[in-house]
Structure formats: structure tokens, C-alpha cells
Write a protein that holds these residues in place. Structure first.
Motif, PDB file in Angstrom:
ATOM      1  N   ALA A   1      -4.532   5.128   2.107  1.00 17.88           N
ATOM      2  CA  ALA A   1      -5.961   5.850   2.796  1.00 17.88           C
ATOM      3  C   ALA A   1      -6.579   6.542   1.848  1.00 17.88           C
ATOM      4  CB  ALA A   1      -5.682   6.973   3.487  1.00 17.88           C
ATOM      5  N   GLN A   2      -6.221   6.962   0.695  1.00 18.96           N
ATOM      6  CA  GLN A   2      -6.841   7.716  -0.213  1.00 18.96           C
ATOM      7  C   GLN A   2      -7.635   6.440  -1.130  1.00 18.96           C
ATOM      8  OE1 GLN A   2      -7.335  10.827   0.275  1.00 18.96           O
ATOM      9  NE2 GLN A   2      -6.541  11.270  -1.600  1.00 18.96           N
ATOM     10  N   GLN A   3      -6.992   5.593  -1.222  1.00 19.25           N
ATOM     11  CA  GLN A   3      -7.530   4.106  -2.368  1.00 19.25           C
ATOM     12  C   GLN A   3      -8.690   3.715  -1.460  1.00 19.25           C
ATOM     13  OE1 GLN A   3      -4.466   1.666  -2.895  1.00 19.25           O
ATOM     14  NE2 GLN A   3      -3.024   2.705  -4.329  1.00 19.25           N
ATOM     15  N   LYS A   4      -8.632   3.736  -0.329  1.00 25.34           N
ATOM     16  CA  LYS A   4      -9.815   3.304   0.719  1.00 25.34           C
ATOM     17  C   LYS A   4     -10.388   4.115   0.964  1.00 25.34           C
ATOM     18  CE  LYS A   4      -9.137  -0.005   3.998  1.00 25.34           C
ATOM     19  NZ  LYS A   4      -8.921  -0.935   5.009  1.00 25.34           N
ATOM     20  N   GLN A   5     -10.019   5.347   0.633  1.00 24.27           N
ATOM     21  CA  GLN A   5     -11.182   6.726   0.870  1.00 24.27           C
ATOM     22  C   GLN A   5     -11.524   6.581   2.270  1.00 24.27           C
ATOM     23  OE1 GLN A   5     -14.538   6.452  -2.178  1.00 24.27           O
ATOM     24  NE2 GLN A   5     -13.784   7.417  -3.222  1.00 24.27           N
ATOM     25  N   VAL A   6     -10.604   6.650   3.021  1.00 28.61           N
ATOM     26  CA  VAL A   6     -10.809   6.314   4.575  1.00 28.61           C
ATOM     27  C   VAL A   6      -9.818   7.423   5.432  1.00 28.61           C
ATOM     28  CG1 VAL A   6     -11.518   4.732   5.183  1.00 28.61           C
ATOM     29  CG2 VAL A   6      -8.844   4.959   4.837  1.00 28.61           C
ATOM     30  N   GLY A   7      -9.964   8.205   6.650  1.00 32.22           N
ATOM     31  CA  GLY A   7      -8.398   9.000   6.995  1.00 32.22           C
ATOM     32  C   GLY A   7      -7.488   8.263   7.286  1.00 32.22           C
ATOM     33  N   ILE A   8      -5.929   9.276   7.317  1.00 31.20           N
ATOM     34  CA  ILE A   8      -5.191   8.187   7.585  1.00 31.20           C
ATOM     35  C   ILE A   8      -4.813   7.676   9.070  1.00 31.20           C
ATOM     36  CG2 ILE A   8      -2.801   8.568   7.891  1.00 31.20           C
ATOM     37  CD1 ILE A   8      -2.807  10.017   5.867  1.00 31.20           C
ATOM     38  N   ARG A   9      -5.476   8.532   9.861  1.00 30.43           N
ATOM     39  CA  ARG A   9      -6.125   7.735  11.346  1.00 30.43           C
ATOM     40  C   ARG A   9      -6.730   6.621  11.286  1.00 30.43           C
ATOM     41  NH1 ARG A   9     -10.337   8.629  15.161  1.00 30.43           N
ATOM     42  NH2 ARG A   9     -10.025   8.324  17.270  1.00 30.43           N
ATOM     43  N   GLN A  10      -7.746   6.606  11.171  1.00 35.16           N
ATOM     44  CA  GLN A  10      -8.554   5.197  10.738  1.00 35.16           C
ATOM     45  C   GLN A  10      -8.203   4.482  10.446  1.00 35.16           C
ATOM     46  OE1 GLN A  10     -12.627   6.043   8.834  1.00 35.16           O
ATOM     47  NE2 GLN A  10     -12.869   3.425   8.686  1.00 35.16           N
ATOM     48  N   LEU A  11      -6.951   4.380   9.517  1.00 38.74           N
ATOM     49  CA  LEU A  11      -6.069   3.421   8.316  1.00 38.74           C
ATOM     50  C   LEU A  11      -5.256   2.674   9.469  1.00 38.74           C
ATOM     51  CD1 LEU A  11      -4.728   1.661   5.403  1.00 38.74           C
ATOM     52  CD2 LEU A  11      -4.122   3.782   4.956  1.00 38.74           C
ATOM     53  N   VAL A  12      -4.524   3.438   9.978  1.00 39.44           N
ATOM     54  CA  VAL A  12      -3.141   2.578  10.613  1.00 39.44           C
ATOM     55  C   VAL A  12      -4.066   2.225  11.861  1.00 39.44           C
ATOM     56  CG1 VAL A  12      -1.808   3.579  12.272  1.00 39.44           C
ATOM     57  CG2 VAL A  12      -1.242   4.579  10.768  1.00 39.44           C
ATOM     58  N   ASN A  13      -5.553   2.817  12.728  1.00 38.98           N
ATOM     59  CA  ASN A  13      -5.796   2.090  13.721  1.00 38.98           C
ATOM     60  C   ASN A  13      -6.324   0.763  13.488  1.00 38.98           C
ATOM     61  OD1 ASN A  13      -5.889   3.426  15.878  1.00 38.98           O
ATOM     62  ND2 ASN A  13      -6.900   5.450  14.654  1.00 38.98           N
ATOM     63  N   GLU A  14      -6.528   0.531  12.182  1.00 37.21           N
ATOM     64  CA  GLU A  14      -7.586  -0.586  11.653  1.00 37.21           C
ATOM     65  C   GLU A  14      -5.919  -1.293  11.208  1.00 37.21           C
ATOM     66  OE1 GLU A  14      -9.804   0.036   8.241  1.00 37.21           O
ATOM     67  OE2 GLU A  14     -10.827   1.422   8.837  1.00 37.21           O
ATOM     68  N   MET A  15      -4.899  -1.218  10.857  1.00 36.71           N
ATOM     69  CA  MET A  15      -3.874  -1.395  10.601  1.00 36.71           C
ATOM     70  C   MET A  15      -2.749  -2.306  11.524  1.00 36.71           C
ATOM     71  SD  MET A  15      -2.331   0.767   7.447  1.00 36.71           S
ATOM     72  CE  MET A  15      -1.056  -0.880   6.495  1.00 36.71           C
ATOM     73  N   LEU A  16      -2.927  -0.995  12.921  1.00 36.58           N
ATOM     74  CA  LEU A  16      -2.197  -1.909  13.759  1.00 36.58           C
ATOM     75  C   LEU A  16      -3.054  -2.930  14.860  1.00 36.58           C
ATOM     76  CD1 LEU A  16      -1.271   1.441  15.357  1.00 36.58           C
ATOM     77  CD2 LEU A  16       0.460  -0.265  14.828  1.00 36.58           C
ATOM     78  N   ARG A  17      -4.542  -3.057  14.461  1.00 32.22           N
ATOM     79  CA  ARG A  17      -5.198  -3.729  15.801  1.00 32.22           C
ATOM     80  C   ARG A  17      -5.353  -5.266  14.587  1.00 32.22           C
ATOM     81  NH1 ARG A  17      -8.985   0.861  15.922  1.00 32.22           N
ATOM     82  NH2 ARG A  17      -9.725   1.148  17.902  1.00 32.22           N
ATOM     83  N   GLU A  18      -4.896  -5.380  13.162  1.00 30.86           N
ATOM     84  CA  GLU A  18      -5.002  -6.383  12.219  1.00 30.86           C
ATOM     85  C   GLU A  18      -3.660  -7.096  13.389  1.00 30.86           C
ATOM     86  OE1 GLU A  18      -5.564  -9.322  10.162  1.00 30.86           O
ATOM     87  OE2 GLU A  18      -7.249  -8.021  10.788  1.00 30.86           O
ATOM     88  N   GLN A  19      -2.448  -6.495  12.826  1.00 27.23           N
ATOM     89  CA  GLN A  19      -1.292  -6.776  13.283  1.00 27.23           C
ATOM     90  C   GLN A  19      -1.700  -7.054  14.526  1.00 27.23           C
ATOM     91  OE1 GLN A  19       1.547  -7.889  11.371  1.00 27.23           O
ATOM     92  NE2 GLN A  19       0.213  -6.780  10.187  1.00 27.23           N
ATOM     93  N   LEU A  20      -1.341  -6.368  15.589  1.00 27.18           N
ATOM     94  CA  LEU A  20      -2.273  -7.098  17.105  1.00 27.18           C
ATOM     95  C   LEU A  20      -2.678  -8.148  17.304  1.00 27.18           C
ATOM     96  CD1 LEU A  20      -2.334  -3.420  18.836  1.00 27.18           C
ATOM     97  CD2 LEU A  20      -0.068  -5.440  18.629  1.00 27.18           C
ATOM     98  N   ARG A  21      -3.484  -8.251  16.323  1.00 29.99           N
ATOM     99  CA  ARG A  21      -4.457  -9.431  16.669  1.00 29.99           C
ATOM    100  C   ARG A  21      -3.540 -11.001  16.574  1.00 29.99           C
ATOM    101  NH1 ARG A  21      -9.757  -7.028  14.659  1.00 29.99           N
ATOM    102  NH2 ARG A  21      -8.828  -6.976  12.795  1.00 29.99           N
ATOM    103  N   HIS A  22      -2.733 -10.772  15.480  1.00 30.89           N
ATOM    104  CA  HIS A  22      -2.101 -12.034  15.278  1.00 30.89           C
ATOM    105  C   HIS A  22      -0.766 -12.313  16.267  1.00 30.89           C
ATOM    106  CE1 HIS A  22      -3.499 -12.243  10.714  1.00 30.89           C
ATOM    107  NE2 HIS A  22      -3.350 -10.491  10.626  1.00 30.89           N
ATOM    108  N   VAL A  23      -0.505 -11.337  16.929  1.00 29.57           N
ATOM    109  CA  VAL A  23       0.558 -11.498  17.683  1.00 29.57           C
ATOM    110  C   VAL A  23       0.587 -12.243  19.345  1.00 29.57           C
ATOM    111  CG1 VAL A  23       2.210  -9.941  19.816  1.00 29.57           C
ATOM    112  CG2 VAL A  23       2.097  -9.121  17.139  1.00 29.57           C
ATOM    113  N   ALA A  24      -0.740 -11.475  19.212  1.00 35.66           N
ATOM    114  CA  ALA A  24      -1.961 -11.861  20.784  1.00 35.66           C
ATOM    115  C   ALA A  24      -2.226 -13.379  20.701  1.00 35.66           C
ATOM    116  CB  ALA A  24      -2.557 -11.091  21.091  1.00 35.66           C
TER     117      ALA A  24
END
Length: 91
Positions: A68-91
Motif C-alpha cells: 500500500a505504501q509503494q502504491k501510495q494507497v490505503g490498505i483498504r483500497q489495496l485489499v479491495n482491488e486485490m480481492l476484485r482481481e482474484q474474484l474476476r478470475h474465479v467467476a
């Protein structure tokens, strides 16, 4: 530096996101700003979103924080982005 000499940053008039607000308060002590707070009656508050709590192992949290620090975003935003990306591959 003593507490009386400590430099206190002003509270921004607005934050561009919840993550920016969270980062500000993660790095500032609310007790330095007691004069800026006011009591809000409960009938004036409204929940606009539901939030869920998920336990995360400490080693994962450290990695999330660093990413999150590297991307200069909040942890919440980072986790949501990561979960959305992973779920796209599952669906």
C-alpha cells in the motif's frame, strides 16, 4: 522535543478519500486536536456503507502495508482491488 514544542500539522479542510483521512489520523495524535472535535448527536449519523471485519495474519498485514505504501494507497483500497482481481478470475 517536548510536547509543548511539538509541531502540530493543521487538519486539512477536506480529504480526497477515506484512505487519505485514515492515513492522516494514522500518523497524527487525535489528542493534539481536541479543540477541533465536537459531539455529534447520534440521530445525525447515518451508515452509508457496510464494512466487514476480516482477521489477517500479521505477516500478511506487513506485506499489505508495504504494498500500500509503494502504491501510495490505503490498505483498504489495496485489499479491495486485490480481492476484485482474484474474484474476476474465479467467476
Amino acid at each position: 522535543m517536548s510536547d509543548k514544542q511539538k509541531r502540530i500539522d493543521p487538519i486539512p479542510n477536506e480529504f480526497s478519500s477515506l484512505e487519505d483521512a485514515a492515513e492522516f489520523w494514522d500518523t497524527h495524535d487525535t489528542t493534539d486536536y481536541l479543540d477541533n472535535f465536537e459531539t455529534v448527536p447520534i440521530e445525525e449519523t447515518q451508515l452509508k456503507q457496510r464494512h466487514f471485519e476480516v482477521e489477517v495474519d500479521m505477516d500478511l498485514m506487513k506485506v499489505l502495508y508495504e504494498k500500500a505504501q509503494q502504491k501510495q494507497v490505503g490498505i483498504r483500497q489495496l485489499v479491495n482491488e486485490m480481492l476484485r482481481e482474484q474474484l474476476r478470475h474465479v467467476a
